[in-house]
Design a protein around this motif. Structure first.
Motif, PDB file in Angstrom:
ATOM      1  N   VAL A  47      -1.542  17.912  -4.224  1.00 12.58           N
ATOM      2  CA  VAL A  47      -2.238  18.797  -3.085  1.00 12.58           C
ATOM      3  C   VAL A  47      -2.436  17.964  -1.995  1.00 12.58           C
ATOM      4  O   VAL A  47      -2.060  18.416  -0.853  1.00 12.58           O
ATOM      5  CB  VAL A  47      -3.598  19.443  -3.588  1.00 12.58           C
ATOM      6  N   TYR A  48      -2.891  16.984  -2.214  1.00  9.04           N
ATOM      7  CA  TYR A  48      -3.360  16.066  -1.065  1.00  9.04           C
ATOM      8  C   TYR A  48      -2.332  14.881  -0.686  1.00  9.04           C
ATOM      9  O   TYR A  48      -2.649  14.119   0.191  1.00  9.04           O
ATOM     10  CB  TYR A  48      -4.848  15.487  -1.122  1.00  9.04           C
ATOM     11  N   GLY A  49      -1.391  14.551  -1.621  1.00 13.02           N
ATOM     12  CA  GLY A  49      -0.493  13.555  -1.265  1.00 13.02           C
ATOM     13  C   GLY A  49      -0.904  12.478  -2.024  1.00 13.02           C
ATOM     14  O   GLY A  49      -2.016  12.133  -2.461  1.00 13.02           O
ATOM     15  N   THR A  79      -5.636   9.163  -5.426  1.00 16.77           N
ATOM     16  CA  THR A  79      -5.778   9.634  -6.806  1.00 16.77           C
ATOM     17  C   THR A  79      -6.250  10.904  -6.909  1.00 16.77           C
ATOM     18  O   THR A  79      -6.225  11.594  -7.920  1.00 16.77           O
ATOM     19  CB  THR A  79      -6.868   8.733  -7.415  1.00 16.77           C
ATOM     20  N   ARG A  80      -6.935  11.454  -5.929  1.00 16.49           N
ATOM     21  CA  ARG A  80      -7.371  13.012  -5.939  1.00 16.49           C
ATOM     22  C   ARG A  80      -6.295  14.057  -5.669  1.00 16.49           C
ATOM     23  O   ARG A  80      -5.836  14.094  -4.722  1.00 16.49           O
ATOM     24  CB  ARG A  80      -8.505  13.213  -4.692  1.00 16.49           C
ATOM     25  N   GLN A  81      -6.091  14.753  -6.674  1.00 16.85           N
ATOM     26  CA  GLN A  81      -5.168  15.661  -6.786  1.00 16.85           C
ATOM     27  C   GLN A  81      -3.948  15.519  -5.756  1.00 16.85           C
ATOM     28  O   GLN A  81      -3.533  16.274  -4.921  1.00 16.85           O
ATOM     29  CB  GLN A  81      -5.722  17.002  -6.216  1.00 16.85           C
ATOM     30  N   LEU A 128      -8.666  18.789  11.514  1.00 15.60           N
ATOM     31  CA  LEU A 128      -7.624  18.513  10.635  1.00 15.60           C
ATOM     32  C   LEU A 128      -7.618  18.471   9.046  1.00 15.60           C
ATOM     33  O   LEU A 128      -8.701  18.271   8.637  1.00 15.60           O
ATOM     34  CB  LEU A 128      -7.691  16.750  10.987  1.00 15.60           C
ATOM     35  N   HIS A 129      -6.516  18.918   8.640  1.00 17.02           N
ATOM     36  CA  HIS A 129      -6.656  18.992   7.089  1.00 17.02           C
ATOM     37  C   HIS A 129      -5.369  18.696   6.408  1.00 17.02           C
ATOM     38  O   HIS A 129      -4.205  18.979   7.340  1.00 17.02           O
ATOM     39  CB  HIS A 129      -6.869  20.415   6.490  1.00 17.02           C
ATOM     40  N   LEU A 130      -5.318  17.824   5.437  1.00 14.52           N
ATOM     41  CA  LEU A 130      -4.079  17.321   4.788  1.00 14.52           C
ATOM     42  C   LEU A 130      -3.283  18.507   4.303  1.00 14.52           C
ATOM     43  O   LEU A 130      -2.065  18.766   4.323  1.00 14.52           O
ATOM     44  CB  LEU A 130      -4.459  16.297   3.851  1.00 14.52           C
ATOM     45  N   SER A 131      -3.960  19.320   3.693  1.00 15.03           N
ATOM     46  CA  SER A 131      -3.516  20.584   2.820  1.00 15.03           C
ATOM     47  C   SER A 131      -3.250  21.860   3.875  1.00 15.03           C
ATOM     48  O   SER A 131      -4.004  21.974   4.983  1.00 15.03           O
ATOM     49  CB  SER A 131      -4.030  20.994   1.729  1.00 15.03           C
ATOM     50  N   ASN A 132      -2.398  22.760   3.703  1.00 14.05           N
ATOM     51  CA  ASN A 132      -2.318  23.844   4.503  1.00 14.05           C
ATOM     52  C   ASN A 132      -3.711  25.072   3.737  1.00 14.05           C
ATOM     53  O   ASN A 132      -3.511  25.638   2.817  1.00 14.05           O
ATOM     54  CB  ASN A 132      -1.161  24.706   4.428  1.00 14.05           C
ATOM     55  N   PHE A 143     -11.412  31.214   0.083  1.00 13.86           N
ATOM     56  CA  PHE A 143     -12.608  30.685   0.598  1.00 13.86           C
ATOM     57  C   PHE A 143     -12.248  29.603   1.541  1.00 13.86           C
ATOM     58  O   PHE A 143     -12.811  29.302   2.618  1.00 13.86           O
ATOM     59  CB  PHE A 143     -13.705  30.045  -0.373  1.00 13.86           C
ATOM     60  N   ARG A 144     -11.049  29.018   1.509  1.00 14.00           N
ATOM     61  CA  ARG A 144     -10.504  27.887   2.134  1.00 14.00           C
ATOM     62  C   ARG A 144     -10.026  28.478   3.476  1.00 14.00           C
ATOM     63  O   ARG A 144      -9.836  27.731   4.713  1.00 14.00           O
ATOM     64  CB  ARG A 144      -9.484  27.013   1.585  1.00 14.00           C
ATOM     65  N   LYS A 145      -9.724  29.525   3.693  1.00 15.11           N
ATOM     66  CA  LYS A 145      -9.302  30.322   4.892  1.00 15.11           C
ATOM     67  C   LYS A 145     -10.441  30.472   5.989  1.00 15.11           C
ATOM     68  O   LYS A 145     -10.060  30.592   7.207  1.00 15.11           O
ATOM     69  CB  LYS A 145      -8.868  31.596   4.902  1.00 15.11           C
ATOM     70  N   LEU A 197     -11.905  15.793  13.183  1.00 19.06           N
ATOM     71  CA  LEU A 197     -12.664  16.012  12.051  1.00 19.06           C
ATOM     72  C   LEU A 197     -12.024  16.415  10.931  1.00 19.06           C
ATOM     73  O   LEU A 197     -11.262  17.637  10.990  1.00 19.06           O
ATOM     74  CB  LEU A 197     -13.702  16.669  12.524  1.00 19.06           C
ATOM     75  N   ASN A 198     -11.651  15.677   9.728  1.00 20.81           N
ATOM     76  CA  ASN A 198     -11.549  16.437   8.400  1.00 20.81           C
ATOM     77  C   ASN A 198     -12.696  16.231   7.710  1.00 20.81           C
ATOM     78  O   ASN A 198     -13.307  15.747   7.231  1.00 20.81           O
ATOM     79  CB  ASN A 198     -10.573  15.569   7.787  1.00 20.81           C
ATOM     80  N   ALA A 199     -13.431  17.708   7.693  1.00 28.90           N
ATOM     81  CA  ALA A 199     -14.590  17.927   7.294  1.00 28.90           C
ATOM     82  C   ALA A 199     -14.643  18.136   5.634  1.00 28.90           C
ATOM     83  O   ALA A 199     -15.746  18.381   5.084  1.00 28.90           O
ATOM     84  CB  ALA A 199     -15.252  19.079   7.858  1.00 28.90           C
ATOM     85  N   GLY A 200     -13.406  18.320   5.247  1.00 25.57           N
ATOM     86  CA  GLY A 200     -13.352  18.481   3.572  1.00 25.57           C
ATOM     87  C   GLY A 200     -13.839  19.811   3.568  1.00 25.57           C
ATOM     88  O   GLY A 200     -13.787  20.636   4.173  1.00 25.57           O
ATOM     89  N   ALA A 201     -14.669  19.916   2.104  1.00 25.15           N
ATOM     90  CA  ALA A 201     -15.228  21.261   1.931  1.00 25.15           C
ATOM     91  C   ALA A 201     -16.393  21.740   2.660  1.00 25.15           C
ATOM     92  O   ALA A 201     -16.365  23.046   2.719  1.00 25.15           O
ATOM     93  CB  ALA A 201     -15.668  21.106   0.489  1.00 25.15           C
ATOM     94  N   TYR A 202     -16.876  20.880   3.682  1.00 23.70           N
ATOM     95  CA  TYR A 202     -17.852  21.166   4.567  1.00 23.70           C
ATOM     96  C   TYR A 202     -17.337  22.128   5.664  1.00 23.70           C
ATOM     97  O   TYR A 202     -18.014  22.998   6.189  1.00 23.70           O
ATOM     98  CB  TYR A 202     -18.629  19.964   5.128  1.00 23.70           C
ATOM     99  N   THR A 203     -16.066  21.996   5.759  1.00 26.56           N
ATOM    100  CA  THR A 203     -15.171  23.104   6.954  1.00 26.56           C
ATOM    101  C   THR A 203     -15.652  24.483   6.370  1.00 26.56           C
ATOM    102  O   THR A 203     -15.790  25.218   7.156  1.00 26.56           O
ATOM    103  CB  THR A 203     -13.923  22.727   6.555  1.00 26.56           C
ATOM    104  N   HIS A 204     -15.691  24.776   5.075  1.00 28.23           N
ATOM    105  CA  HIS A 204     -15.815  26.385   4.813  1.00 28.23           C
ATOM    106  C   HIS A 204     -17.391  26.230   4.831  1.00 28.23           C
ATOM    107  O   HIS A 204     -17.565  27.615   4.394  1.00 28.23           O
ATOM    108  CB  HIS A 204     -14.954  26.384   3.490  1.00 28.23           C
ATOM    109  N   THR A 205     -18.175  25.662   4.757  1.00 30.70           N
ATOM    110  CA  THR A 205     -19.738  25.885   4.463  1.00 30.70           C
ATOM    111  C   THR A 205     -20.632  25.454   5.423  1.00 30.70           C
ATOM    112  O   THR A 205     -21.890  26.175   5.522  1.00 30.70           O
ATOM    113  CB  THR A 205     -20.012  25.153   3.282  1.00 30.70           C
TER     114      THR A 205
HETATM  115  C1  DQA Z   1      -9.207  19.333   3.032  1.00 29.58           C
HETATM  116  C2  DQA Z   1      -9.334  20.931   2.502  1.00 29.58           C
HETATM  117  C3  DQA Z   1     -10.678  21.218   2.121  1.00 29.58           C
HETATM  118  O1  DQA Z   1     -10.554  22.669   1.885  1.00 29.58           O
HETATM  119  C4  DQA Z   1     -10.908  20.479   0.867  1.00 29.58           C
HETATM  120  O2  DQA Z   1     -12.161  20.812   0.615  1.00 29.58           O
HETATM  121  C5  DQA Z   1     -10.948  18.824   1.200  1.00 29.58           C
HETATM  122  C6  DQA Z   1      -9.747  18.582   1.924  1.00 29.58           C
HETATM  123  C7  DQA Z   1      -7.765  18.876   3.320  1.00 29.58           C
HETATM  124  O3  DQA Z   1      -7.648  17.855   4.091  1.00 29.58           O
HETATM  125  O4  DQA Z   1      -6.941  19.525   3.105  1.00 29.58           O
HETATM  126  O5  DQA Z   1     -11.791  18.166   0.593  1.00 29.58           O
HETATM  127  O6  DQA Z   1      -9.959  19.275   4.279  1.00 29.58           O
END
Ligand code: DQA
Length: 147
Positions: A23-25, A18-20, A100-104, A111-113, A74-82
């Protein structure tokens, strides 16, 4: 002995489906877990699939992987960047890890780079949506087999 891998998902990934979805499928985290379980069966490995919205819980799970799992996805979500703390946790257990990330993340906001996680992993898979999970399993198992 059957090889086991930890598949760890960070904040907001419990909202997948349900989340975006643009972006995330459209696939939920439970469906992704089912994909991983099927892939694990096919590859003859076992998995421990987890998600937490809390940085400390993710760090605890990484520490607990030592001596139990052969590697970490590890898909660390936003913690990836912080999170220097998550980066340090991966480095401290000295287990091979795949980011791992779902999105590119390289094709999105600036900031996601930046990924702290990238500095301590074998490699990164991003941009393939839910299909990235079984891809990451193949990559990790192949790396472990060669090391
Ligand atoms: C994510 C990419 C992150 O930038 C974002 O904060 C996420 C998901 C991804 O799987 O594409 O929460 O890790």
């Amino acid at each position: 002995m059957t090889r086991s891998i930890l598949i760890l998902n960070g904040p907001n990934l419990n909202m997948l489906g349900t989340r975006q979805p643009e972006v995330y499928g459209p696939t939920s985290l439970a469906d992704i877990e089912a994909l991983c379980v099927a892939k694990a069966k096919e590859m003859g490995v076992t998995i421990d699939f987890r998600q937490s919205n809390h940085e400390g819980a993710l760090i605890d799970a990484i520490h607990a992987a030592r001596g139990v799992h052969a590697g970490i996805i590890l898909n660390a979500g936003a913690y990836t960047h912080t999170s220097v703390a998550l980066m340090d946790a991966i480095a401290s257990v000295a287990l091979p890890a795949v980011e791992l990330h779902l999105s590119n993340i390289h094709a999105r906001e600036e900031f996601r780079k930046t990924s702290y996680i990238s500095r301590v992993v074998v490699g990164q898979i991003c941009g393939f949506g839910a299909a990235g999970y079984p891809l990451a399993m193949e990559a990790l198992i192949s790396y472990i087999g060669d090391s």
